[in-house]
Write an enzyme that holds these catalytic residues in place. Structure first.
Site, PDB file in Angstrom:
ATOM      1  N   GLU A  15       0.878  -1.167   0.000  1.00 39.39           N
ATOM      2  CA  GLU A  15       0.000   0.000   0.000  1.00 39.39           C
ATOM      3  C   GLU A  15       0.917   1.219   0.000  1.00 39.39           C
ATOM      4  O   GLU A  15       1.784   1.344   0.864  1.00 39.39           O
ATOM      5  CB  GLU A  15      -0.874  -0.020   1.259  1.00 39.39           C
ATOM      6  CG  GLU A  15      -1.702   1.225   1.506  1.00 39.39           C
ATOM      7  CD  GLU A  15      -3.086   1.162   0.885  1.00 39.39           C
ATOM      8  OE1 GLU A  15      -3.614   2.230   0.538  1.00 39.39           O
ATOM      9  OE2 GLU A  15      -3.619   0.042   0.746  1.00 39.39           O
ATOM     10  N   THR A  17       1.548   5.616  -0.998  1.00 42.95           N
ATOM     11  CA  THR A  17       1.012   6.930  -0.687  1.00 42.95           C
ATOM     12  C   THR A  17      -0.319   7.175  -1.389  1.00 42.95           C
ATOM     13  O   THR A  17      -1.218   7.786  -0.846  1.00 42.95           O
ATOM     14  CB  THR A  17       2.012   8.014  -1.141  1.00 42.95           C
ATOM     15  OG1 THR A  17       3.318   7.601  -0.722  1.00 42.95           O
ATOM     16  CG2 THR A  17       1.693   9.362  -0.549  1.00 42.95           C
ATOM     17  N   ASP A 129       9.473  13.916  -3.402  1.00 43.75           N
ATOM     18  CA  ASP A 129       9.206  12.955  -2.333  1.00 43.75           C
ATOM     19  C   ASP A 129      10.233  11.821  -2.362  1.00 43.75           C
ATOM     20  O   ASP A 129       9.900  10.674  -2.108  1.00 43.75           O
ATOM     21  CB  ASP A 129       7.778  12.409  -2.513  1.00 43.75           C
ATOM     22  CG  ASP A 129       7.197  11.871  -1.218  1.00 43.75           C
ATOM     23  OD1 ASP A 129       7.729  12.203  -0.144  1.00 43.75           O
ATOM     24  OD2 ASP A 129       6.218  11.102  -1.292  1.00 43.75           O
TER      25      ASP A 129
HETATM   26  P1  ADP Z   1       5.127   4.805  -1.405  1.00 44.75           P
HETATM   27  O1  ADP Z   1       4.013   5.666  -1.854  1.00 44.75           O
HETATM   28  O2  ADP Z   1       5.163   4.566   0.062  1.00 44.75           O
HETATM   29  O3  ADP Z   1       6.446   5.219  -1.968  1.00 44.75           O
HETATM   30  P2  ADP Z   1       4.465   2.939  -3.455  1.00 44.75           P
HETATM   31  O4  ADP Z   1       3.071   3.338  -3.757  1.00 44.75           O
HETATM   32  O5  ADP Z   1       5.516   3.378  -4.397  1.00 44.75           O
HETATM   33  O6  ADP Z   1       4.840   3.345  -1.972  1.00 44.75           O
HETATM   34  O7  ADP Z   1       4.553   1.378  -3.356  1.00 44.75           O
HETATM   35  C1  ADP Z   1       3.900   0.595  -2.385  1.00 44.75           C
HETATM   36  C2  ADP Z   1       4.569  -0.773  -2.377  1.00 44.75           C
HETATM   37  O8  ADP Z   1       4.456  -1.381  -3.640  1.00 44.75           O
HETATM   38  C3  ADP Z   1       6.042  -0.643  -2.085  1.00 44.75           C
HETATM   39  O9  ADP Z   1       6.301  -1.079  -0.785  1.00 44.75           O
HETATM   40  C4  ADP Z   1       6.725  -1.531  -3.088  1.00 44.75           C
HETATM   41  O10 ADP Z   1       7.205  -2.692  -2.449  1.00 44.75           O
HETATM   42  C5  ADP Z   1       5.678  -1.920  -4.078  1.00 44.75           C
HETATM   43  N1  ADP Z   1       6.026  -1.400  -5.413  1.00 44.75           N
HETATM   44  C6  ADP Z   1       5.814  -0.154  -5.887  1.00 44.75           C
HETATM   45  N2  ADP Z   1       6.241  -0.025  -7.161  1.00 44.75           N
HETATM   46  C7  ADP Z   1       6.743  -1.229  -7.512  1.00 44.75           C
HETATM   47  C8  ADP Z   1       7.358  -1.754  -8.699  1.00 44.75           C
HETATM   48  N3  ADP Z   1       7.515  -1.001  -9.787  1.00 44.75           N
HETATM   49  N4  ADP Z   1       7.753  -3.035  -8.697  1.00 44.75           N
HETATM   50  C9  ADP Z   1       7.591  -3.804  -7.603  1.00 44.75           C
HETATM   51  N5  ADP Z   1       7.046  -3.377  -6.465  1.00 44.75           N
HETATM   52  C10 ADP Z   1       6.608  -2.118  -6.409  1.00 44.75           C
END
Ligand code: ADP
Length: 303
Positions: A15, A17, A129
């Site tokens: 999950e 932001t 960010d």
């Molecule tokens: P935040 O908003 O906290 O930076 P993200 O929305 O980018 O988090 O991502 C949430 C989760 O999804 C992360 O913990 C990550 O492990 C996973 N994730 C995000 N983008 C990718 C990707 N391109 N490939 C694999 N896992 C991803």
């Protein structure tokens, strides 16, 4: 035009932001992808259209150090962003106690981060960010910046507490003083904090509130004098802090080379107008002298 029919949904990855992230199979290319579902429900009418148009511009940011935005499509009240799937992220590397990071490894991670930033800044896109968990790591060891430009396009969503906390530690002093005319310097500040964190193996400036964050910054670098940052006192949320002298930076980073300390100090410069740019940082002596940055394929990674 694409529909959700192209992707076969897999497990939830986490999950973030802006919403939930799923693993999926792209049946068009047979590639594994990550689909980020952005809830648009709470945004005002019209934001939908603007967000879609602007996010499509992010597809043009082709660079080895920026995550590829493969596809964008609206679905019900969500906007789905399809990214290349990434194995790991820099936060996992920093936290893995079994991983030893040599100065060549740290230099490699910093070079890839700054290359990605330089490319975005050249196109006038800010990240806003940046933090270790949105520096993703591909199977070939390449570090790629994720979530580029989303903060500006989507605005700050109703962030939950944990997100807010993590983001704060990388926030530039001008943002903490409420600056609204900030620029690429905010990403450089965050990159400087990440550089420090790679050396320390723990977050460098861990403030517990915005006020405390500035307190932590001033404890590390001294309270800025007017001559160091002339615009400071006219920032919207400026408050006077009790004078605090700077300890020698060397005492905080006993193992760092002179060049490493010099580039760190230039990234973590108070006045955003004097702060080094991503392109200048890439040309800094630190990257030109030994040890050479580790080739990405040879970087240590979590199992
Ligand atoms: P935040 O908003 O906290 O930076 P993200 O929305 O980018 O988090 O991502 C949430 C989760 O999804 C992360 O913990 C990550 O492990 C996973 N994730 C995000 N983008 C990718 C990707 N391109 N490939 C694999 N896992 C991803």
């Amino acid at each position: 035009s694409t529909t959700s029919g192209r992707y076969i949904k897999g497990v939830t990855l986490g999950e973030g932001t802006y919403g939930v992230v799923f693993k999926a199979l792209d049946t068009l290319t047979n590639r594994t992808v990550a689909v980020k579902k952005i809830r648009l429900g709470k945004y005002k009418e019209g934001v939908h259209v603007t967000a879609l148009r602007e996010i499509k511009l992010l597809k043009e940011l082709h660079d080895p150090n920026i995550i590829e935005l493969i596809d964008v499509y609206p679905h019900k009240r969500n906007l789905n962003l399809v990214f290349e799937f990434m194995e790991s992220d820099l936060e996992a590397v920093i936290k893995d106690r079994n991983i030893v990071l040599s100065s060549a490894d740290i230099k490699s991670y910093m070079q890839m981060t700054l290359k990605g930033l330089a490319q975005c800044h050249k196109k006038w896109v800010l990240h806003r960010d940046l933090k270790p968990n949105n520096l993703l790591i591909a199977t070939d060891g390449q570090l790629k910046l994720a979530d580029f430009g989303l903060a500006r396009i989507l605005g700050s969503p109703d962030r939950n507490f944990t997100h807010q906390v993590f983001a704060r530690w990388y926030r530039a002093p001008e943002l903490l003083f409420g600056s609204k005319q900030y620029g690429a310097g905010v990403d450089i500040w965050a990159a400087g904090c990440i550089f420090a964190e790679l050396m320390l193996r723990r977050p460098f400036l861990q403030g517990s509130s915005d006020i405390d964050q500035l307190g932590k910054i001033f404890a590390a670098f001294g309270t800025p004098r007017e001559s160091q940052w002339p615009d400071m006192t006219s920032l919207p949320d400026y408050v006077e802090y009790q004078y605090c002298p700077a300890p020698p930076l060397r005492s905080l980073f006993p193992m760092a080379s002179e060049d490493a300390l010099d580039i760190l100090l230039r990234m973590l410069t108070f006045d955003p107008k004097s702060r080094i740019t991503a392109q200048q940082a890439l040309e800094h002596r630190y990257f030109l002298i030994e040890p050479a940055p580790t080739r990405p394929v040879l970087l240590p990674r979590p199992p």
